[in-house]
Design a protein around this motif. Structure first.
Motif, short mmCIF file in Angstrom:
data_model
loop_
_atom_site.label_atom_id
_atom_site.label_comp_id
_atom_site.label_asym_id
_atom_site.label_seq_id
_atom_site.Cartn_x
_atom_site.Cartn_y
_atom_site.Cartn_z
N VAL A 197 0.85 -1.20 0.00
CA VAL A 197 0.00 0.00 0.00
C VAL A 197 0.88 1.24 0.00
CG1 VAL A 197 -1.86 -1.17 1.27
CG2 VAL A 197 -0.13 0.12 2.53
N THR A 198 0.28 2.34 -0.41
CA THR A 198 0.90 3.65 -0.25
C THR A 198 0.18 4.38 0.87
OG1 THR A 198 -0.53 4.63 -1.94
CG2 THR A 198 1.61 3.78 -2.66
N ALA A 199 0.88 5.28 1.54
CA ALA A 199 0.34 5.91 2.75
C ALA A 199 -0.95 6.68 2.48
CB ALA A 199 1.40 6.83 3.37
N SER A 200 -0.96 7.50 1.44
CA SER A 200 -2.12 8.34 1.18
C SER A 200 -3.34 7.51 0.75
CB SER A 200 -1.79 9.37 0.10
OG SER A 200 -1.35 8.72 -1.09
N HIS A 201 -3.14 6.52 -0.11
CA HIS A 201 -4.25 5.68 -0.57
C HIS A 201 -4.82 4.87 0.58
CE1 HIS A 201 -6.25 2.27 -2.54
NE2 HIS A 201 -6.42 3.05 -3.58
N PHE A 202 -3.97 4.31 1.40
CA PHE A 202 -4.40 3.50 2.53
C PHE A 202 -5.28 4.32 3.47
CE2 PHE A 202 -3.66 1.52 6.73
CZ PHE A 202 -3.96 0.20 6.43
N SER A 203 -4.84 5.51 3.82
CA SER A 203 -5.59 6.36 4.75
C SER A 203 -6.88 6.86 4.12
CB SER A 203 -4.73 7.54 5.20
OG SER A 203 -3.61 7.10 5.93
N ALA A 204 -6.85 7.19 2.83
CA ALA A 204 -8.03 7.75 2.18
C ALA A 204 -9.21 6.79 2.22
CB ALA A 204 -7.69 8.11 0.72
N TYR A 205 -8.95 5.50 2.05
CA TYR A 205 -10.05 4.53 2.03
C TYR A 205 -10.47 4.09 3.43
CZ TYR A 205 -10.26 3.84 -3.02
OH TYR A 205 -10.47 4.02 -4.36
N LEU A 206 -9.57 4.12 4.39
CA LEU A 206 -9.89 3.57 5.70
C LEU A 206 -10.33 4.61 6.72
CD1 LEU A 206 -7.24 0.75 6.31
CD2 LEU A 206 -9.61 0.56 5.60
N VAL A 207 -10.10 5.88 6.46
CA VAL A 207 -10.40 6.88 7.49
C VAL A 207 -11.88 6.92 7.82
CG1 VAL A 207 -10.52 8.76 5.78
CG2 VAL A 207 -10.10 9.28 8.19
N LEU A 208 -12.77 6.93 6.83
CA LEU A 208 -14.20 7.01 7.11
C LEU A 208 -14.73 5.76 7.80
CD1 LEU A 208 -16.77 8.63 6.98
CD2 LEU A 208 -17.14 7.83 4.63
N PRO A 209 -14.41 4.55 7.33
CA PRO A 209 -14.85 3.35 8.08
C PRO A 209 -14.32 3.33 9.51
CG PRO A 209 -14.15 2.73 5.87
CD PRO A 209 -13.78 4.17 6.05
N ALA A 210 -13.07 3.77 9.70
CA ALA A 210 -12.50 3.79 11.05
C ALA A 210 -13.22 4.78 11.95
CB ALA A 210 -11.00 4.12 10.98
N VAL A 211 -13.54 5.95 11.41
CA VAL A 211 -14.27 6.96 12.19
C VAL A 211 -15.65 6.43 12.59
CG1 VAL A 211 -15.39 9.22 12.06
CG2 VAL A 211 -13.05 8.95 11.27
N LEU A 212 -16.36 5.81 11.65
CA LEU A 212 -17.70 5.29 11.95
C LEU A 212 -17.63 4.13 12.94
CD1 LEU A 212 -19.26 5.38 8.37
CD2 LEU A 212 -19.82 6.86 10.30
N ALA A 213 -16.62 3.27 12.81
CA ALA A 213 -16.47 2.15 13.74
C ALA A 213 -16.18 2.64 15.15
CB ALA A 213 -15.35 1.22 13.28
N TRP A 214 -15.64 3.84 15.27
CA TRP A 214 -15.40 4.45 16.59
C TRP A 214 -16.62 5.24 17.06
CZ3 TRP A 214 -13.95 10.02 16.38
CH2 TRP A 214 -13.95 10.60 17.65
N VAL A 215 -17.22 6.02 16.19
CA VAL A 215 -18.29 6.93 16.58
C VAL A 215 -19.57 6.18 16.97
CG1 VAL A 215 -19.89 8.69 15.71
CG2 VAL A 215 -17.43 8.93 15.30
N VAL A 216 -19.97 5.21 16.16
CA VAL A 216 -21.25 4.52 16.40
C VAL A 216 -21.27 3.85 17.78
CG1 VAL A 216 -22.76 2.67 15.63
CG2 VAL A 216 -21.78 4.25 13.96
N PRO A 217 -20.27 3.02 18.14
CA PRO A 217 -20.32 2.43 19.48
C PRO A 217 -20.19 3.47 20.60
CG PRO A 217 -18.80 1.23 18.05
CD PRO A 217 -19.15 2.50 17.36
N THR A 218 -19.41 4.53 20.35
CA THR A 218 -19.23 5.54 21.39
C THR A 218 -20.54 6.27 21.70
OG1 THR A 218 -16.93 5.84 20.64
CG2 THR A 218 -17.83 7.53 22.09
N ILE A 219 -21.35 6.49 20.67
CA ILE A 219 -22.68 7.08 20.90
C ILE A 219 -23.50 6.17 21.81
CG2 ILE A 219 -24.87 7.66 19.79
CD1 ILE A 219 -23.29 8.56 17.35
N LEU A 220 -23.45 4.87 21.56
CA LEU A 220 -24.21 3.92 22.37
C LEU A 220 -23.62 3.79 23.78
CD1 LEU A 220 -24.72 1.15 19.65
CD2 LEU A 220 -26.32 2.95 20.34
N ILE A 221 -22.30 3.86 23.90
CA ILE A 221 -21.67 3.81 25.22
C ILE A 221 -22.07 5.02 26.05
CG2 ILE A 221 -19.44 3.96 26.43
CD1 ILE A 221 -18.25 2.27 24.16
N GLY A 440 -20.90 -0.95 15.01
CA GLY A 440 -19.96 -0.03 14.39
C GLY A 440 -19.09 -0.71 13.35
N TRP A 441 -18.68 -1.95 13.65
CA TRP A 441 -17.86 -2.73 12.71
C TRP A 441 -18.62 -2.97 11.41
CZ3 TRP A 441 -17.59 -8.54 12.13
CH2 TRP A 441 -16.44 -8.96 11.45
#
Length: 457
Positions: A197-221, A440-441
């Protein structure tokens, strides 16, 4: 002998998965697999070498008569050291980032977090501390970031049940934050170092799923917490004789440490050298700045009195040994040719990276996220299609295993640290956290699928 080595791997999986029950340290299991596996391999090295590296071996001999000794020297110099180098590069990077966190923490550079969350409002405290964890873990080691935040959280919250909820949210934020950058998690670092992978491509695709996987459970917590938390605000621990840095000096050290790590992808792209060299360079500069700012304390021998949590020291050493052992173990499995056979079976009977990813994520929650991720990465070399450079397979495995490892608190070292520090039981976690993390996952999986199929980032 291949069967013996594979059996050792399966037993290692089992022992790692049940480590919280047996009390056997997973780092010890990993080191045993990595060392004994190579010993077994060398004992029957001639068969393995002739099966996989016969032409290379004959060229290496250069007319010399092949003997059992020459086979061992060939394995050591041409095969074994290759895997040692890859493992050492990851361990050195982790060692550098852990040292950076230690320097920043000892100088009170994270005090702003405590000041920022100085509130009894549950919503503000939860979101502030998890946001800080998410951001820091994208640049620093997950375990070290988690332990730092757990120490801060433990000193603030008085209620043990509230600490278990907030601590679980911290572990989730650390793993989600680390998975979307190539320097935030060992798996991303391995993929980046291998050229997958390249750094920019890797982050561009994973940042939104990672944010949602963190935000959704945190709202419920957050819904499980009362509006007002039981808090106690003690004076900042890094004052007086421990450090004399004023606010602007701490800001400078924070910029040097975190800002320097942001420069590592650029450093790698320009020089093509291993990323750990960039991390060591950042550490050396930060070290010089630390000594310049603390020269009076240095002269007074007061630096030896710095309070470094023993849990952080032990946890960091455990992770380094665990990563080294697992990577050496995966190396010897690769050299037996087993991973190639497993990959061929997957291609024949499954041939779906999403099913493989979901399976890897579920296994990560039971065994260990790093172990399962590196196992799946070892199945394929960088090639074409889904396993090409920046192929979908690498992103799927990185996300699935990082977040999937949080489905149970035994699926990653950060979760085990939470179990020890806050006495979180597996049954409690399954009842109160697993459904939230699972939601969230799944949301993140859907978003990642949409991105990989319909978007070109």
């Amino acid at each position: 002998m291949t069967l013996i080595i594979v059996t050792m791997l399966l037993l290692a999986y089992l022992l790692i998965a049940t480590g919280h029950l047996t009390g056997v340290n997973k780092a010890a299991i990993a080191m045993f697999l990595g060392t004994v596996g190579w010993v077994v391999y060398v004992c029957w090295g001639a068969d393995f070498v002739m099966a996989r590296h016969s032409q290379w071996y004959m060229e290496w001999l250069n007319g010399t008569v092949p003997t059992s000794e020459t086979v061992k020297y060939f394995i050591y110099n041409e095969v074994f050291l290759t895997y040692v180098g890859k493992a050492a590069a990851i361990v050195m990077f982790l060692l550098a980032t852990m040292s950076i966190v230690e320097l920043l923490n000892n100088n009170g550079c994270f005090d702003f977090i405590t000041e920022w969350i100085r509130t009894r409002n549950s919503k503000r405290l939860l979101w502030t501390i998890t946001l800080a964890t998410f951001i820091l873990s994208a640049n620093l080691d997950n375990l070290t970031t988690t332990m730092t935040m757990l120490v801060i959280m433990h000193s603030i919250l008085q209620n043990s049940r509230q600490r278990m909820y907030v601590g679980s949210a911290i572990v989730l934020a650390a793993n989600c934050g680390g998975c979307f950058t190539v320097i935030g998690d060992p798996i991303g670092l391995i993929l980046w170092g291998d050229g997958a992978v390249t750094a920019s491509h890797f982050s561009a695709y994973l940042v939104l799923p990672a944010v949602l996987a963190w935000v959704v459970p945190t709202i419920l917590i957050n819904r499980e917490l009362p509006d007002r938390l039981d808090t106690a605000w003690s004076p900042s621990p890094y004052r007086g004789d421990d450090t004399r840095l004023n606010r602007w000096q701490r800001v400078v050290m924070l910029i040097v440490g975190i800002g320097g790590l942001w420069f590592i992808p650029t450093f790698h792209n320009i020089t093509k050298l291993a990323p750990f060299l960039g991390a060591l360079c950042v550490l050396s500069v930060l070290w010089v700045v630390n000594e310049a700012f603390n020269h009076k304390i240095m002269a007074a021998d007061q630096m030896t009195q710095r309070r470094i949590p023993m849990s952080l020291q032990y946890g960091a050493l455990q992770q380094l040994l665990f990563v080294m052992g697992i990577m050496l173990g995966m190396g010897v499995i690769t050299e037996t040719g087993v991973w190639g056979d497993v990959a061929q079976w997957f291609d024949t009977y499954i041939h779906d990276i999403w099913l493989m990813g979901i399976g890897a994520g579920l296994l990560s929650s039971v065994i260990d996220s790093f172990t399962i991720a590196i196992s799946n990465i070892s199945l394929y070399q960088v090639g074409v299609g889904d396993v090409a450079i920046n192929g979908a397979y690498w992103s799927v495995i990185a996300y699935m295993t990082a977040v999937g490892g949080c489905l149970l608190c035994v699926g990653n070292i950060s979760g085990l640290a939470l179990m020890k520090t806050e006495h979180v039981r597996l049954g409690w976690y399954v009842k109160h956290l697993t459904p939230k993390v699972l939601l969230g996952w799944i949301v993140g999986i859907v978003v990642l699928w949409v991105e990989l199929h319909f978007l070109t980032i």
